[in-house]
Motif scaffolding. Structure first.
Motif, PDB file in Angstrom:
ATOM      1  N   LEU A 129       0.838  -1.194   0.000  1.00 15.29           N
ATOM      2  CA  LEU A 129       0.000   0.000   0.000  1.00 15.29           C
ATOM      3  C   LEU A 129       0.872   1.243   0.000  1.00 15.29           C
ATOM      4  CD1 LEU A 129      -2.605  -1.124   2.692  1.00 15.29           C
ATOM      5  CD2 LEU A 129      -2.831  -1.247   0.209  1.00 15.29           C
ATOM      6  N   GLY A 130       0.268   2.355  -0.367  1.00 13.67           N
ATOM      7  CA  GLY A 130       0.989   3.613  -0.331  1.00 13.67           C
ATOM      8  C   GLY A 130       1.304   4.037   1.094  1.00 13.67           C
ATOM      9  N   PRO A 131       2.254   4.955   1.266  1.00 13.58           N
ATOM     10  CA  PRO A 131       2.711   5.346   2.615  1.00 13.58           C
ATOM     11  C   PRO A 131       1.639   6.051   3.445  1.00 13.58           C
ATOM     12  CG  PRO A 131       3.638   6.802   0.933  1.00 13.58           C
ATOM     13  CD  PRO A 131       2.984   5.674   0.209  1.00 13.58           C
ATOM     14  N   GLU A 132       0.576   6.523   2.821  1.00 14.15           N
ATOM     15  CA  GLU A 132      -0.443   7.263   3.571  1.00 14.15           C
ATOM     16  C   GLU A 132      -1.680   6.432   3.893  1.00 14.15           C
ATOM     17  OE1 GLU A 132      -1.094  11.298   2.204  1.00 14.15           O
ATOM     18  OE2 GLU A 132       0.769  11.229   1.057  1.00 14.15           O
ATOM     19  N   ALA A 133      -1.624   5.126   3.647  1.00 17.12           N
ATOM     20  CA  ALA A 133      -2.755   4.255   3.981  1.00 17.12           C
ATOM     21  C   ALA A 133      -2.949   4.201   5.490  1.00 17.12           C
ATOM     22  CB  ALA A 133      -2.511   2.852   3.425  1.00 17.12           C
ATOM     23  N   ARG A 134      -4.207   4.237   5.918  1.00 16.99           N
ATOM     24  CA  ARG A 134      -4.536   4.259   7.346  1.00 16.99           C
ATOM     25  C   ARG A 134      -5.194   2.975   7.827  1.00 16.99           C
ATOM     26  NH1 ARG A 134      -6.033   9.717   9.520  1.00 16.99           N
ATOM     27  NH2 ARG A 134      -7.896   8.697  10.357  1.00 16.99           N
ATOM     28  N   GLY A 167      -3.644   4.425  -0.056  1.00 12.11           N
ATOM     29  CA  GLY A 167      -2.468   5.233   0.225  1.00 12.11           C
ATOM     30  C   GLY A 167      -1.947   6.067  -0.922  1.00 12.11           C
ATOM     31  N   PHE A 168      -2.774   6.371  -1.914  1.00 15.25           N
ATOM     32  CA  PHE A 168      -2.346   7.274  -2.973  1.00 15.25           C
ATOM     33  C   PHE A 168      -2.181   8.690  -2.393  1.00 15.25           C
ATOM     34  CE2 PHE A 168      -4.344   4.053  -5.768  1.00 15.25           C
ATOM     35  CZ  PHE A 168      -3.327   3.894  -6.699  1.00 15.25           C
ATOM     36  N   ASN A 171      -2.284  14.502  -4.555  1.00 16.04           N
ATOM     37  CA  ASN A 171      -2.188  15.000  -5.929  1.00 16.04           C
ATOM     38  C   ASN A 171      -2.528  13.910  -6.951  1.00 16.04           C
ATOM     39  OD1 ASN A 171       0.247  13.717  -5.166  1.00 16.04           O
ATOM     40  ND2 ASN A 171       1.329  14.674  -6.860  1.00 16.04           N
ATOM     41  N   GLU A 172      -2.213  12.647  -6.616  1.00 14.39           N
ATOM     42  CA  GLU A 172      -2.578  11.544  -7.515  1.00 14.39           C
ATOM     43  C   GLU A 172      -4.101  11.382  -7.567  1.00 14.39           C
ATOM     44  OE1 GLU A 172       0.723   8.124  -7.350  1.00 14.39           O
ATOM     45  OE2 GLU A 172      -0.030   8.650  -5.356  1.00 14.39           O
ATOM     46  N   VAL A 173      -4.725  11.473  -6.395  1.00 16.24           N
ATOM     47  CA  VAL A 173      -6.188  11.327  -6.338  1.00 16.24           C
ATOM     48  C   VAL A 173      -6.870  12.487  -7.065  1.00 16.24           C
ATOM     49  CG1 VAL A 173      -8.188  11.187  -4.797  1.00 16.24           C
ATOM     50  CG2 VAL A 173      -6.047  10.018  -4.192  1.00 16.24           C
TER      51      VAL A 173
END
Length: 335
Positions: A129-134, A167-168, A171-173
């Motif tokens: 997952l991306g680094p910002e996944a919760r 975790g995108f 800016n990607e979203v």
């Protein structure tokens, strides 16, 4: 063949090359569509629409984003279109012969909810997952989480899943949704607050690890109690705020007393069941088979349990159309 060669061949119209390019993402895209739509059938339809759109648009893929991000953009927008359509599955009336259930606590909104087989999750549950996944992967496919997503506005669902589950980056979203970073951040804030308010009864209970001895023991006790129609043993397994639901029938019951009255109405009608274990949404589940006088048990539904501590905090009953998705037969010899 390296990815660059596959891309060139796919752009030139080679279907095999295209399938090889998208195959690594197919399973996770289906789970993404399921989170967005809450229905396995709708998710499969959205996935097929996504792959068709990607095939038709592969010639215009410029590689400014990764193939995975590009596919998620397409899938998310196909799901948003589906969320806005009026073709969602409709509620059904209570249809169990000779059973008069108690008055429900309330009528559920998400009557199109369907379970997701754990067998289909195996390929994606450990996906990076991306680094910002919760959220943990298992939490983000639980029935409670997927149900809560269904009542949020579509774009809020998209933002929350893309940001907090996958975790995108913001800016990607924003690029995926043809929006701005400020708009994405605002939608995410509202979605998080709404999701917190939609926490189901018992959400604060600590669940045992999937497949642990604690979970196995509770599940085994449930199976014995249900198959023997032992109401007292069954009720002893339930939390005070246990939650029963049964989409596409909208009846929902909250609390042990109402759940006990509901189960009593089933057992009092003489209905006896055989249960076949399986798993759905990272949770223990059973195919339920109604015993008949001819020695054959006929599939009547699929039960998914939520285990909290050493008790059951929720049970969701789905109709028998779900059995084939779990590799379960329509009928079997009575035990």
């Amino acid at each position: 063949m390296v990815t660059g060669d596959l891309m060139s061949e796919a752009r030139a119209g080679d279907g095999d090359a295209f399938r090889a390019l998208v195959q690594p993402y197919r399973a996770e895209l289906q789970v993404h569509c399921y989170r967005m739509l809450g229905s396995l059938q709708d998710a499969e339809d959205a996935l097929q629409d996504t792959l068709l759109a990607a095939w038709q648009g592969i010639g215009g893929f410029e590689g400014r984003a990764s193939m995975r991000t590009w596919l998620y953009r397409i899938a998310t927008n196909r799901c948003l279109n589906a969320r806005r359509s009026a073709s969602r599955r409709q509620a059904k009336e209570w249809n169990v012969p000779h059973v008069e259930p108690p008055e429900p606590t309330r009528l559920g909104e998400v009557v199109w909810l369907q379970p997701y087989p754990d067998a289909l999750l195996e390929a994606v549950i450990d996906a990076p997952l991306g680094p910002e996944a919760r959220y943990e992967q298992t939490e983000s496919v639980s029935l409670a989480f997927v149900t809560a997503l269904q009542v949020l506005p579509p774009r809020q669902v998209a933002v929350l899943v893309l940001r907090d589950v996958l975790g995108f980056h913001a800016n990607e979203v924003a690029d995926m949704l043809d929006s701005t970073v400020d708009s994405v951040n605002s939608a995410l804030k509202r979605a998080r607050a709404a999701l917190q308010r939609r926490q189901p009864p018992g959400a604060d209970h600590q669940s045992p690890a999937s497949g642990s001895a604690v979970e196995d023991a509770i599940v085994a006790k449930f199976a014995r109690a249900w198959e023997s129609a032992d109401l007292d043993a069954l009720v002893d397994l339930l939390t005070d705020d246990v939650f029963f639901s049964m989409p596409p029938i909208p009846f929902e019951y909250v609390g042990r007393d109402l759940a006990a009255r509901f189960c009593a109405s089933i057992f009092r009608a003489g209905r006896r069941f055989d249960l076949v274990p399986t798993r759905a949404n990272g949770q223990p589940a059973f195919g339920a088979y109604l015993r008949a006088l001819n020695g054959i048990s006929h599939g009547t539904g699929l039960y998914v349990l939520t285990v909290a501590g050493d008790h059951i905090s929720a049970m969701t009953r789905f109709d028998n159309s779900m059995l084939p998705w779990f590799g379960l037969p329509r009928s079997l010899p009575s035990r």
